[in-house]
Motif scaffolding. Structure first.
Motif, PDB file in Angstrom:
ATOM      1  N   ASN A 192       0.828  -1.204   0.000  1.00 36.76           N
ATOM      2  CA  ASN A 192       0.000   0.000   0.000  1.00 36.76           C
ATOM      3  C   ASN A 192       0.865   1.257   0.000  1.00 36.76           C
ATOM      4  O   ASN A 192       0.502   2.256  -0.599  1.00 36.76           O
ATOM      5  CB  ASN A 192      -0.938  -0.022   1.216  1.00 36.76           C
ATOM      6  N   LEU A 193       2.043   1.191   0.661  1.00 39.29           N
ATOM      7  CA  LEU A 193       2.889   2.378   0.736  1.00 39.29           C
ATOM      8  C   LEU A 193       3.346   2.815  -0.653  1.00 39.29           C
ATOM      9  O   LEU A 193       3.390   3.996  -0.968  1.00 39.29           O
ATOM     10  CB  LEU A 193       4.109   2.102   1.623  1.00 39.29           C
ATOM     11  N   ARG A 195       1.736   2.357  -3.428  1.00 37.79           N
ATOM     12  CA  ARG A 195       0.608   2.982  -4.131  1.00 37.79           C
ATOM     13  C   ARG A 195       0.412   4.404  -3.643  1.00 37.79           C
ATOM     14  O   ARG A 195       0.029   5.295  -4.387  1.00 37.79           O
ATOM     15  CB  ARG A 195      -0.682   2.167  -3.943  1.00 37.79           C
ATOM     16  N   GLN A 196       0.671   4.635  -2.359  1.00 44.73           N
ATOM     17  CA  GLN A 196       0.563   6.000  -1.841  1.00 44.73           C
ATOM     18  C   GLN A 196       1.631   6.899  -2.458  1.00 44.73           C
ATOM     19  O   GLN A 196       1.390   8.078  -2.696  1.00 44.73           O
ATOM     20  CB  GLN A 196       0.676   6.009  -0.312  1.00 44.73           C
ATOM     21  N   ALA A 199       0.361   7.822  -5.773  1.00 46.12           N
ATOM     22  CA  ALA A 199      -0.728   8.790  -5.624  1.00 46.12           C
ATOM     23  C   ALA A 199      -0.168  10.180  -5.371  1.00 46.12           C
ATOM     24  O   ALA A 199      -0.606  11.164  -5.966  1.00 46.12           O
ATOM     25  CB  ALA A 199      -1.639   8.368  -4.477  1.00 46.12           C
ATOM     26  N   GLY A 206      -4.746  15.834  -4.173  1.00 43.61           N
ATOM     27  CA  GLY A 206      -5.686  14.733  -3.997  1.00 43.61           C
ATOM     28  C   GLY A 206      -5.203  13.784  -2.917  1.00 43.61           C
ATOM     29  O   GLY A 206      -5.991  13.298  -2.096  1.00 43.61           O
ATOM     30  N   ALA A 207      -3.897  13.518  -2.890  1.00 46.03           N
ATOM     31  CA  ALA A 207      -3.338  12.619  -1.884  1.00 46.03           C
ATOM     32  C   ALA A 207      -3.502  13.213  -0.498  1.00 46.03           C
ATOM     33  O   ALA A 207      -3.869  12.523   0.454  1.00 46.03           O
ATOM     34  CB  ALA A 207      -1.854  12.372  -2.175  1.00 46.03           C
ATOM     35  N   ARG A 208      -3.274  14.530  -0.388  1.00 46.83           N
ATOM     36  CA  ARG A 208      -3.393  15.185   0.901  1.00 46.83           C
ATOM     37  C   ARG A 208      -4.836  15.098   1.400  1.00 46.83           C
ATOM     38  O   ARG A 208      -5.095  14.816   2.567  1.00 46.83           O
ATOM     39  CB  ARG A 208      -2.991  16.657   0.766  1.00 46.83           C
ATOM     40  N   ARG A 209      -5.795  15.301   0.478  1.00 44.62           N
ATOM     41  CA  ARG A 209      -7.188  15.288   0.915  1.00 44.62           C
ATOM     42  C   ARG A 209      -7.647  13.896   1.321  1.00 44.62           C
ATOM     43  O   ARG A 209      -8.596  13.748   2.073  1.00 44.62           O
ATOM     44  CB  ARG A 209      -8.082  15.803  -0.202  1.00 44.62           C
ATOM     45  N   LEU A 210      -6.963  12.862   0.813  1.00 43.00           N
ATOM     46  CA  LEU A 210      -7.308  11.509   1.246  1.00 43.00           C
ATOM     47  C   LEU A 210      -6.674  11.190   2.588  1.00 43.00           C
ATOM     48  O   LEU A 210      -6.909  10.140   3.149  1.00 43.00           O
ATOM     49  CB  LEU A 210      -6.815  10.491   0.230  1.00 43.00           C
ATOM     50  N   GLY A 211      -5.823  12.097   3.063  1.00 48.51           N
ATOM     51  CA  GLY A 211      -5.188  11.861   4.344  1.00 48.51           C
ATOM     52  C   GLY A 211      -3.900  11.061   4.262  1.00 48.51           C
ATOM     53  O   GLY A 211      -3.442  10.511   5.250  1.00 48.51           O
ATOM     54  N   ILE A 212      -3.305  10.976   3.063  1.00 48.27           N
ATOM     55  CA  ILE A 212      -2.004  10.320   2.953  1.00 48.27           C
ATOM     56  C   ILE A 212      -0.976  11.206   3.645  1.00 48.27           C
ATOM     57  O   ILE A 212      -0.983  12.426   3.468  1.00 48.27           O
ATOM     58  CB  ILE A 212      -1.635  10.119   1.467  1.00 48.27           C
TER      59      ILE A 212
END
Ligand SMILES: Nc1ncnc2c1ncn2[C@@H]1O[C@H](COP(=O)(O)OP(=O)(O)OP(=O)(O)O)[C@@H](O)[C@H]1O
Ligand SMILES: [Mg+2]
Lengths: 336, 501
Positions: A192-193, A195-196, A199, A206-212
Motif C-alpha cells: 500500500n505504501l 501505491r501512496q 498517488a 488529492g493525496a493530501r485530501r485523502l489523508g495520505i
C-alpha cells in the motif's frame, strides 16, 4: 501478441525492440560482444547502476528528483570503510547494515529539507550534492583508501564457467542488485505504501485530501533512494577494491537519463521498474558496444544524449498519436 | 447565531466557523447543521465559500479559533482528513481529486491502500469492490483504463464511486452534476435518494436551482462567506432562492427577432467521420446562434474543427465569403476566432500561474512595451478591465488561479479570450458551474458583444440557456443538425421536448 507482452507498456516494448536491434548489430559487427565473458562483465559492472536506478525511480514516481545520490554513495563508502577499519574489520552483515543506515540518513536529510521547508527538490539536491561532495573532498583531501577489510576486497563469485575466451563470472553485486530490484518492485507494486507514493506523485493535493501522510512519504522515497545508494556504494567498493572519493561523481546524470528513458515521468506518478532496467540496459549496452568497437569515450556521451532525445520524442504518447492517426486514415480510406 | 439543538437530532453541527485566506474572508461566523439521512443543499454564488466550508468539515482546512464543530454531539474541532473519513465523512470534490495515471479500479478503491502500516495490495478485491460500486451506480466504465483517459463525465462518476466505497454517513457532493448529461444526472439523483433512504446524509452543491429544489428537503444559503439562512425547500421557488443568494432578482425573456446581416462564417456539408456529418450552418456578425443537443452529439467536436484543432474530412468552411483552411488553432486565432472550452480546468487555464498571467496569455503581443518586453503597466491595465467587467471575485491579480472558486476560474477563461478581441466567439458550455447571478452577468456581456458586431456560437446542453440567449437554435443529434428553432416564434417547452425526446 503473447499474454506476457500485453501487460508491458508501450515504452518498454519500444525499448526492448531497440535493445534487440542494437544487440544484433553488435553481435555482427564484433566477435567479442556476444560472448559470455563480455555479457557477464557488463552485468557485473551495471549492477551498481541498476541499484541506483531502482532507488531513483522511487523518488521520480513520488514526484521528486534527486541528483545527490551518487555523491551520497561516495560519502557512505568513505564512512563505512573508515568505521569498519576502526572496529577491526567487521563482516558483510555489519557492512551492509552500516551502508544502508548511513545512506538512508543522507536521503532523509533531503526529505526533511524538501518537505519541512517546502523547497523544490531539484534545488535542494543540487545543494546537498555540492555539500556532500565538498565535505567529502575536504575531509579526505581527495585521497583514496586502498586498505580495505579482507572480506570486502575478496571477490565473491556466485557462478563461473570456463569459455574459449576465458572465465565468465557472476559476482556478488549481481545478487544484491537482484534483491534490491525485487524489494523495490515489491514495495511499489504490492505494498500500500508504494501505491501512496504513486498517488502523491500523480496528484499531491488529492493525496493530501485523502489523508495520505505526505511527510512520511517523502522520508520513504528519499530514504529508500539513500538506502539503495548506500548499498550500491558498498558494492562499488567491492567491485573496484578501493575507495576513490570522486569515483561516482557524474553517475547521477547517467542514471537519471536512463530512468527517464525508461518511461519514468519527471513530475511524478508514472514509471515502471522494467522500464528503468531497460533504459539502463540500453545505455550500458551502447557504452559497452562503442567500447568494443574502439570508439572514443567522448562519442559515448554524445550518443547517449542522442538516444535520449530520440527516445523522449518517441515516447508512448507520440506512439499512441501515430497509431491513432494511422487508424483514422485507414477508416477514411475504407469509407471513400 | 448557532441553531439550538436540544433533542440532539443533528449528525453534524457547526457554529462560529470562520476562515480567512490572507485578505479574503472566505467564511464568516457560519452556523450549519446536517441531520442523519437528509438531503441538504448548499447554495450561493461563486466564491461565497461553499467549497471552503466543505474543506473545513473534511479536515482539509482548519477553521479560525473559536469554531464549534460537533459530530453526534461529540466535539470534533481540529480534525484531520483521515479522522474525518474515519467518522464517515466523504467528499466528492469539485476539482476532482483523482489520480489520472492510475486505473479506474484503483482510484475507486484507493481507500484500501491508505494507512501508514505496510500492507499487501489486494488487487482482486479492489477490482471487485470497484465493479460493485459502478454497478450500483448503473454505469459501465472499463476498470483498468487510466482515469486520465476518461471523459470528464466519466471521471466525475469515478469520483462519486470512490466516495460510495467507504462506510459513509455524510457525503458532500460539490457540483457533481456540472459535467453530467441529463441521463447521468437522473441516475445520480436516484443514487442520492437511495443513500438518503439508507440513512446516509448528502450535502449537495449545485448551481442548477431546479435540481436543488427537486432533490433537497432543506437548503442552506451562503452569500459572501456569511450565512443567509437555512430554509425548507417546500414552497420555495427558483426566483426566491435566486433572490436569497444574490440579493437581487432577475427575469428572463427570449431575444427579439432580428434580420441577420451577410454571414461571417458559413459551413457547407462539413463532415468529420465518426464525429459530425454534413453540417450546414451560417453565423452573421451580431448574431448569437445556439447549438444544443445531448452530451456526445458532436457539438464539441464541431467546435474544435471551427477552432482549427481538428481538420474536417469533407465540406467547406467559408469565412467572410472566402474559403478558409486552417492548419492549427493559431490560424483560427489570427482570423479572429476565439474558443472558450468546455474543459476549463484542464485545457483552459494554467492553474499554478497568476490570474493576471492567465488572462493575458492570449494577447501577449498587446502587452509588450518598448524592446518587446512585457509591460507590467499595460498588463495590469488590461487585466483590471476585464476582471471588473466580469465581476471576478479575487484577492490579488497576482494570486494563483488555483486559489479561485470554480465559477470564478470560468470567468478568468472568458476574460482571457475576450481580451483577444475576436470576431467569432465560440462558447462551449460557458456556464458550467457558474452561479445564477454570474450567468446573468456573462450573458449580459455576451449580448453586449453581439451588439458590438461579434458573431457568437453558444453551445450548451441546458435548453433554457440557449432559449433565452440565442437568436436561433440548432439542435444536433448523433453528429447531424436535425432542427432549427427561433425562440421568438416558439416556446421553451417545445425546445425542451425536442432535446429530451
Ligand atoms: N487556498 C486559497 N487561498 C486563497 N483564497 C482562497 C483559497 N481557497 C478559496 N479561496 C477564496 O475563498 C473564497 C471562497 O471560495 P470557495 O471555493 O469556497 O467558493 P465556492 O462557494 O465553492 O464557489 P464556486 O461556486 O465558484 O465553486 C473565494 O473568494 C476564493 O477565491
Ligand atoms: Mg466551489
Amino acid at each position: 501478441m503473447p499474454e506476457i507482452l500485453r501487460s508491458v507498456g508501450a515504452t518498454e516494448r519500444w525499448l526492448m525492440v531497440v535493445i534487440v536491434v542494437i544487440c544484433l548489430g553488435l553481435s555482427l559487427a564484433t566477435d567479442t560482444f556476444l560472448t559470455l565473458v563480455n555479457l557477464f562483465d557488463l552485468l557485473n559492472y551495471s549492477a551498481v547502476n541498476l541499484i541506483f536506478a531502482a532507488g531513483l525511480l522511487v523518488v521520480l514516481i513520488a514526484g521528486g528528483i534527486d541528483i545527490s545520490f551518487a555523491v551520497a554513495a561516495s560519502v557512505v563508502q568513505y564512512l563505512v570503510v573508515t568505521i569498519l577499519m576502526q572496529i577491526g574489520g567487521g563482516n558483510w552483515a555489519i557492512g551492509l547494515l552500516l551502508a544502508g543506515l548511513i545512506g538512508f540518513s543522507l536521503g532523509a536529510i533531503n526529505a526533511a529539507l524538501i518537505y519541512h521547508f517546502r523547497l523544490v527538490s531539484i534545488v535542494v539536491t543540487i545543494a546537498t550534492f555540492n555539500l556532500f561532495f565538498g565535505l567529502l573532498m575536504f575531509f579526505t583531501g581527495g585521497v583514496s583508501i586502498y586498505a580495505l577489510p579482507g572480506w570486502l576486497s575478496r571477490r565473491i563469485i556466485l557462478f563461473e564457467h570456463e569459455t574459449a575466451s576465458g572465465w565468465a563470472e557472476i559476482t556478488l553485486p549481481v545478487l544484491v542488485m537482484v534483491v534490491m530490484l525485487a524489494a523495490t518492485w515489491f514495495m511499489l507494486r504490492r505494498l500500500n505504501l508504494g501505491r501512496q507514493l504513486f498517488a502523491m506523485g500523480d496528484n499531491p493535493e488529492g493525496a493530501r485530501r485523502l489523508g495520505i501522510n505526505l511527510g512520511a512519504m517523502h522520508y520513504l522515497a528519499y530514504g529508500w533512494l539513500g538506502l539503495c545508494a548506500g548499498i550500491a556504494g558498498l558494492m562499488q567498493v567491492h567491485y573496484a577494491r578501493e575507495v576513490v572519493p570522486n569515483a561516482l561523481y557524474g553517475r547521477e546524470l547517467e542514471v537519471l537519463a536512463a530512468v527517464v528513458l525508461g518511461g519514468a515521468r519527471l513530475g511524478g506518478g508514472r514509471g515502471t521498474l522494467l522500464g528503468a532496467v531497460l533504459g539502463l540496459a540500453l545505455v550500458s549496452i551502447t557504452q559497452n558496444g562503442l567500447n568494443l568497437l574502439g570508439v572514443s569515450p567522448f562519442a559515448f556521451r554524445m550518443i547517449v544524449g542522442l538516444i535520449i532525445l530520440i527516445a523522449i520524442s518517441m515516447s508512448s504518447e507520440t506512439l499512441r498519436g501515430l497509431t491513432e492517426g494511422l487508424r483514422r486514415r485507414r477508416i477514411r480510406e475504407a469509407q471513400s | 447565531m448557532p441553531e439550538p439543538d436540544p433533542q440532539g437530532v443533528s449528525l453534524l453541527r457547526l457554529a462560529h466557523v470562520s476562515k480567512r485566506f490572507g485578505g479574503v474572508q472566505a467564511l464568516d461566523d457560519i452556523a450549519f447543521d446536517v441531520r442523519p439521512g437528509e438531503v441538504l443543499c448548499l447554495a450561493g454564488e461563486n466564491g461565497c465559500g461553499k467549497s471552503t466550508l466543505i474543506k473545513v468539515i473534511s479536515g482539509v482546512h482548519r477553521p479560525e479559533p473559536g469554531a464549534v464543530m460537533e459530530w453526534d454531539g461529540r466535539d470534533i474541532s481540529g480534525l484531520t482528513p483521515s479522522e474525518a473519513r474515519a467518522l464517515g465523512i466523504q467528499v466528492i470534490w469539485q476539482d476532482q481529486a483523482l489520480f489520472p495515471e492510475m486505473s479506474v479500479a484503483e482510484n475507486i478503491a484507493f481507500e484500501r491502500n491508505l494507512g501508514a502500516r505496510p500492507r499487501l495490495v489486494d488487487r482482486k478485491s479492489m477490482r471487485a469492490e470497484a465493479a460493485a460500486v459502478l454497478a450500483r451506480l448503473g454505469v459501465d466504465i472499463p476498470l483498468s483504463m487510466p482515469v486520465g483517459r476518461l471523459s470528464i463525465a466519466n471521471r466525475q462518476l469515478v469520483a462519486i464511486a470512490r466516495a460510495l466505497v467507504a462506510e459513509a454517513r455524510l457525503v458532500f457532493m460539490d457540483e457533481p452534476t456540472a459535467s453530467l448529461s441529463q441521463r447521468e444526472t437522473d441516475a445520480l439523483i436516484a443514487i442520492v435518494h437511495r443513500l438518503s433512504a439508507q440513512g446516509i446524509a448528502v450535502v449537495f452543491v449545485s448551481h442548477r436551482l431546479k435540481e436543488v429544489l427537486e432533490i433537497c428537503t432543506r437548503v442552506t444559503v451562503l452569500r459572501d462567506g456569511r450565512l443567509v439562512g437555512t430554509y425548507p425547500t417546500a414552497g420555495m421557488t427558483q426566483a426566491r432562492l435566486t433572490e436569497l443568494m444574490t440579493g437581487a432578482s432577475f427575469d428572463y425573456a427570449p431575444r427579439p427577432e432580428t434580420r441577420p446581416a451577410a454571414p461571417l462564417l458559413e459551413l457547407r456539408g462539413l463532415t468529420r467521420h465518426g464525429e459530425y456529418h454534413d453540417i450546414d450552418l451560417t453565423i452573421a456578425p451580431g448574431e448569437i446562434v445556439g447549438l444544443t443537443g445531448r452530451l456526445g452529439s458532436g457539438r464539441t467536436e464541431l467546435a474544435l474543427s471551427l477552432f482549427g484543432m481538428t481538420r474536417p474530412d469533407a465540406g467547406t468552411i467559408m469565412w467572410q465569403g472566402q474559403p478558409l483552411r486552417m492548419r492549427h488553432n493559431r490560424d483560427a486565432i489570427r482570423m479572429g476566432i476565439a474558443y472558450v472550452s468546455e474543459d476549463r480546468l484542464s485545457l483552459g487555464l494554467v492553474q499554478p500561474q497568476s490570474i493576471a498571467d492567465n488572462t493575458v496569455v492570449t494577447v501577449l503581443d498587446r502587452v509588450l512595451g518598448r524592446l518587446g518586453l512585457i509591460s507590467p503597466a499595460r498588463k495590469s491595465g488590461l487585466v483590471r478591465d476585464w476582471l471588473t467587467q466580469l465581476r471576478v471575485k479575487i484577492g490579488q491579480p497576482t494570486d494563483a488561479v488555483s486559489t479561485l472558486s470554480g465559477g470564478n476560474q470560468q470567468r478568468v477563461v472568458l476574460a482571457k479570450w475576450l481580451a483577444t478581441a475576436p470576431k467569432l466567439l465560440i462558447l462551449d458550455s460557458p456556464t458550467v458551474g457558474v452561479d445564477v447571478g454570474a450567468r446573468a452577468g456573462i450573458f449580459a456581456i455576451v449580448d453586449e458583444l453581439a451588439r458590438q458586431g461579434l458573431a457568437i456560437l453558444l453551445i450548451s446542453d441546458e435548453a433554457p440557456e440557449v432559449f433565452f440567449n440565442a437568436d436561433r437554435i440548432l439542435h444536433m443529434r448523433e453528429g447531424r443538425l436535425i432542427e432549427e428553432f427561433t425562440p421568438a416564434r416558439s416556446t421553451l417547452a417545445e425546445l425542451e421536448e425536442a432535446v429530451h425526446a
